[in-house]
Design a protein around this motif. Structure first.
Motif, PDB file in Angstrom:
ATOM      1  N   UNK A   1       0.954  -1.175   0.063  1.00  0.00           N
ATOM      2  CA  UNK A   1      -0.002   0.023  -0.036  1.00  0.00           C
ATOM      3  C   UNK A   1       1.020   1.330  -0.126  1.00  0.00           C
ATOM      4  N   UNK A   2       1.348   1.480  -1.208  1.00  0.00           N
ATOM      5  CA  UNK A   2       2.150   2.947  -1.378  1.00  0.00           C
ATOM      6  C   UNK A   2       3.766   2.364  -0.740  1.00  0.00           C
ATOM      7  N   UNK A   3       3.953   3.061   0.359  1.00  0.00           N
ATOM      8  CA  UNK A   3       5.302   2.788   0.802  1.00  0.00           C
ATOM      9  C   UNK A   3       5.145   1.436   1.913  1.00  0.00           C
ATOM     10  N   UNK A   4       4.142   1.210   2.202  1.00  0.00           N
ATOM     11  CA  UNK A   4       3.903   0.246   3.295  1.00  0.00           C
ATOM     12  C   UNK A   4       3.624  -1.085   2.502  1.00  0.00           C
ATOM     13  N   UNK A   5       4.183  -2.074   3.273  1.00  0.00           N
ATOM     14  CA  UNK A   5       3.916  -3.429   2.986  1.00  0.00           C
ATOM     15  C   UNK A   5       3.403  -4.246   3.914  1.00  0.00           C
ATOM     16  N   UNK A   6       2.266  -5.063   3.627  1.00  0.00           N
ATOM     17  CA  UNK A   6       1.782  -5.978   4.714  1.00  0.00           C
ATOM     18  C   UNK A   6       1.797  -7.524   4.300  1.00  0.00           C
ATOM     19  N   UNK A   7       2.384  -8.241   5.105  1.00  0.00           N
ATOM     20  CA  UNK A   7       2.508  -9.697   4.721  1.00  0.00           C
ATOM     21  C   UNK A   7       2.004 -10.609   5.854  1.00  0.00           C
ATOM     22  N   UNK A   8       1.823 -11.918   5.508  1.00  0.00           N
ATOM     23  CA  UNK A   8       0.964 -12.772   6.420  1.00  0.00           C
ATOM     24  C   UNK A   8       1.463 -14.071   5.956  1.00  0.00           C
ATOM     25  N   UNK A   9       2.062 -15.020   6.886  1.00  0.00           N
ATOM     26  CA  UNK A   9       2.563 -16.308   6.864  1.00  0.00           C
ATOM     27  C   UNK A   9       1.908 -17.042   7.760  1.00  0.00           C
ATOM     28  N   UNK A  10       1.806 -18.495   6.988  1.00  0.00           N
ATOM     29  CA  UNK A  10       1.162 -19.525   8.021  1.00  0.00           C
ATOM     30  C   UNK A  10       2.251 -20.709   7.712  1.00  0.00           C
TER      31      UNK A  10
END
Length: 778
Positions: free
Chosen positions: A546-555
């Protein structure tokens, strides 16, 4: 019908031994009895050593830690020494509260050896006026079983037991044993023996001693014996002193299941070196019911109180009866049949292996009889306990001083024992980091088209394909991006996805984020690893920007690895596996030349705590852990970069095996590194990292363990909350310097590392080493 008392002869001068009749003898060492202060006889077995903390000690009878039982008096008591009765004494078992019945020639009423332990109900069952002994045989038998302990001479096996004495010799058939005289023994009618057995049963005897012998027992005796065994009373009968291949006919009711019900023991005699006595009848047809004990040179007083040395199976029988009394006091839940079974199964093997025709079940030995037998379980829970390993700690716990943890266990006979279970907690074995890091022989294969990347590590030459975690070089880690997973794809400009086998979800997420950091062999980033021995099975990660932001999810699904407790299995490299699930949510953002990240991870372990496994005896703990991670990496210009990361963990452990309790644990880890590219040649890299792997900073398990057992209700009567500390004394800190440079079509690299307190174990020597590698594409 008359039966002769088992009495070989009288006291003789000059040490001669007269043999007449069919029973035992008493002799002095010359015309003067041996003085009470005589030096201790040589011991046939070494003195008992202190019980190891990993070996349970009997709990029911209160131990007497301030009493020294290994005295000269004890060492003069050859039967007690042979059977190692000191094991019972140190556990608090002395026969107190147990009634032993004796059918014999009565007892010396003027003797001080029995005091108020002689039951007032004792009586003459043969028509005589008194229970007072004129032969000396009955007194010697009684002393051998229960003579007092007073630091003089010798003592009986169960020196605190109560005695019910039935005098059964036919009036006038016995002569008082005087120096220089001899006797043909005493006569016992069948009706008197039967009456004595019945009287002992009615007096509450737990064991009845019959140091008698002769022809086959008649119907009256057999019926009396059947009534006694039906009441659960153990009967010990002398085998006879004729040196024959089979026991006396009088002892043969032991072979009749309808009479004996498994509760009649035939007593043979051995010397203090476990050799069958020349005079003793052998096991023969009674082998399954036959047990030997010392019946030679037994020190005991006669009718007038003089200490004499007696020999005969008359004196091996009360040794066994005394052992029965010790077990009956120590473990009041035991049935008579269980006591007999214990004595037989724990006897020292002698002669031919197993039950044989000479020694029967072997030689009486209380060493093993007072140890747990069969499967052990924590009292009140059913959780299986081991005397060797009940828990294996993980690397974050290192050399945690677990402290003293006492609990009660029940063996297969439902006997309660106090066990120092803290000594069965095993520290984690520190890993040989360099050997595992080099993964010699593995090949990493990869391909990609910009949107999809595939990477696989295989072991060429194996008979079956061996899948391994991705193995990336010092440069590959910074270029990984989509290649850090088995399969990675960019679904759109802002969305990417990856799945993998044998690779952690956090590594997948880092790859999708394009996290760039130097690769080290030893000094790991604690935020990118489990911190304990683990194997990821499958994992998946997704990332959205999201623009300069990054969001990650892991399982991730995987297994904590616990080295097998069996030495041979551990040597083969076998691991026990305990499943876990891990989920991570991370955010990252670049601020100019600095890239930052933060993550929150939840680790659910079904049968472990931070990789440590606790058996049911320690609660069968499971855990939920939350990790908070922060990290930053800065590009300092001119090829320099600086990175740092830290992890803080909070673990809540719960117990699943019927033991109340739980625990809170706090963990920490950090890493700091600095590196530079193009140091000497274009494309080379030099990097240094200092790190502390995940380590328990504080906390442990609080266990409500059983500490007292009530045999009347067969239940735990008291619990105590005890702490199993999991914070180690050692603190591992790793330092590693790595350098890599291109060479032809490949890359050469070298690493130097140092580990202080490897595996968080302070006692281990520091670990250091050097690694050189060459890799090339193909």
């Amino acid at each position: 019908m008359n039966l002769k008392n088992m009495f070989l002869g009288s006291t003789m001068v000059a040490g001669a031994l007269a043999t007449s009749g069919c029973g035992g003898s008493g002799s002095s060492a010359g015309s003067t009895p041996p003085p009470a202060s005589a030096a201790p006889a040589p011991l046939p077995n070494p003195s008992p050593t202190p019980t190891p903390v990993t070996t349970p000690a009997p709990a029911p009878a209160a131990p007497r830690p301030n009493i020294n039982y290994d005295t000269g008096e004890y060492r003069n008591s050859v039967g007690a020494v042979s059977m190692n009765a000191i094991t019972a004494y140190q556990a608090g078992a002395t026969g107190n509260g147990v009634v032993a019945g004796i059918v014999d020639t009565g007892i010396d009423l003027e003797s001080q050896e029995f005091g108020d332990r002689l039951l007032a109900a004792s009586r003459n069952v043969a028509g005589g006026a008194s229970v007072d002994d004129v032969s000396g045989h009955g007194t010697a038998v009684a002393f051998t079983l229960a003579g007092r302990r007073n630091d003089t001479g010798s003592h009986g096996v169960a020196f605190d037991a109560q005695l019910f004495v039935a005098r059964g010799d036919t009036p006038g058939s016995c002569m008082q044993e005087m120096a220089g005289s001899a006797s043909d023994g005493c006569l016992f009618s069948e009706s008197a023996i039967a009456a004595g057995v019945d009287a002992a049963r009615n007096a509450g005897a737990r064991v009845i001693n019959l140091s008698l012998g002769g022809d086959a027992a008649g119907n009256q005796v057999r019926q009396a014996l059947a009534r006694a065994t039906a009441a659960g009373i153990i009967v010990v009968i002398s085998a006879g002193n004729d040196g024959k291949a089979d026991p006396d006919g009088f002892s043969l009711p032991a072979l009749d299941a309808a009479v004996s019900k498994g509760l009649i023991i035939i007593a043979g005699s051995v010397d203090s070196s476990d050799r069958i006595s020349n005079f003793s009848n052998r096991a023969g047809t009674g082998a399954a019911h036959y047990l030997t004990a010392v019946g030679e040179g037994v020190r005991a007083p006669g009718a007038e109180g003089m200490p004499l040395l007696w020999s005969g199976t008359s004196f091996s029988a009360p040794q066994i009866a005394g052992a029965v009394a010790l077990l009956a006091q120590a473990f009041p839940n035991l049935t008579g049949k269980q006591i007999v079974e214990l004595l037989f199964r724990t006897a020292r093997d002698a002669g031919a292996a197993g039950i044989d025709s000479v020694y029967g079940n072997g030689v009486l030995d209380l060493t093993e009889a007072f140890r747990p037998q069969g499967t052990m379980a924590v009292a009140g829970t059913g959780a299986t306990a081991s005397t060797s390993v009940n828990a294996t700690l993980s690397a974050p716990m290192g050399d945690a001083m677990t402290g003293s943890l006492q609990t009660l266990i029940l063996d297969s006979y439902d006997r309660a024992f106090t066990m120092e279970i803290g000594g069965t907690v095993r520290s984690a074995a520190p890993r040989t980091m360099l050997a595992s890091a080099l993964t010699d022989g593995y090949r990493t294969l990869g391909a990609g088209n910009g949107r999809i990347g595939i990477a696989v590590t295989v072991a060429p030459g194996a008979s079956d394909t061996a899948w391994q975690p991705l193995s990336l070089g010092i440069d590959e880690a910074t270029r990984a991006r989509g290649m850090a997973a088995s399969i990675a794809t960019r679904l759109s400009e802002n969305l990417s996805f990856a799945i993998a086998t044998s690779q952690s979800g956090t590594a997948l997420a880092a790859g999708l984020a394009g996290a760039s950091q130097p690769a080290f062999l030893i000094a790991a980033d604690p935020t990118q690893s489990s911190g304990f021995a683990a194997a990821a099975d499958v994992s998946a990660a997704i990332r959205r920007t999201f623009g300069q932001w990054g969001v990650s999810a892991a399982m991730e699904r995987g297994s904590a690895l616990d080295r097998a407790p069996e030495p041979m299995e551990a040597a083969r490299g076998r691991w026990d596996r305990y499943g876990y699930y891990r989920s991570t949510l991370a955010v990252d953002r670049a601020f100019g030349a600095v890239r930052t990240s933060a993550a929150l991870t939840r680790l659910d372990e079904s049968e472990s705590v931070l990789g440590a496994h606790f058996n049911g005896s320690l609660g069968g703990a499971r855990a939920v852990t939350w990790f908070a991670d922060i990290g930053a990496r800065a590009d300092l210009g001119d090829g320099w970069s600086l990175g740092a990361s830290a992890r803080q963990g909070w673990t809540r452990a719960s117990l699943t095996a019927g033991i109340a309790g739980g625990g809170a644990i706090r963990t920490t880890g950090y890493a700091f590194d600095i590196g530079r590219r193009d140091v000497a040649v274009a494309g080379d890299r030099l990097a240094l990292r200092i790190s502390q792997p995940l380590r328990v900073a504080s906390g442990g398990l609080d266990l409500s363990l059983p500490v007292a057992w009530d045999y009347k209700s067969s239940s735990v009567s008291a619990f105590r909350v005890q702490r199993l500390n999991l914070a180690p004394q050692g603190r591992e800190v790793d330092a590693e310097l790595g350098y890599a440079r291109p060479l032809g079509e490949g890359q050469v690299s070298g690493n130097v590392f140092y580990r202080r307190d490897p595996g968080n174990i302070a006692a281990l020597s520091d670990d250091y080493g050097v690694a050189l590698r060459f890799s090339t594409g193909f």
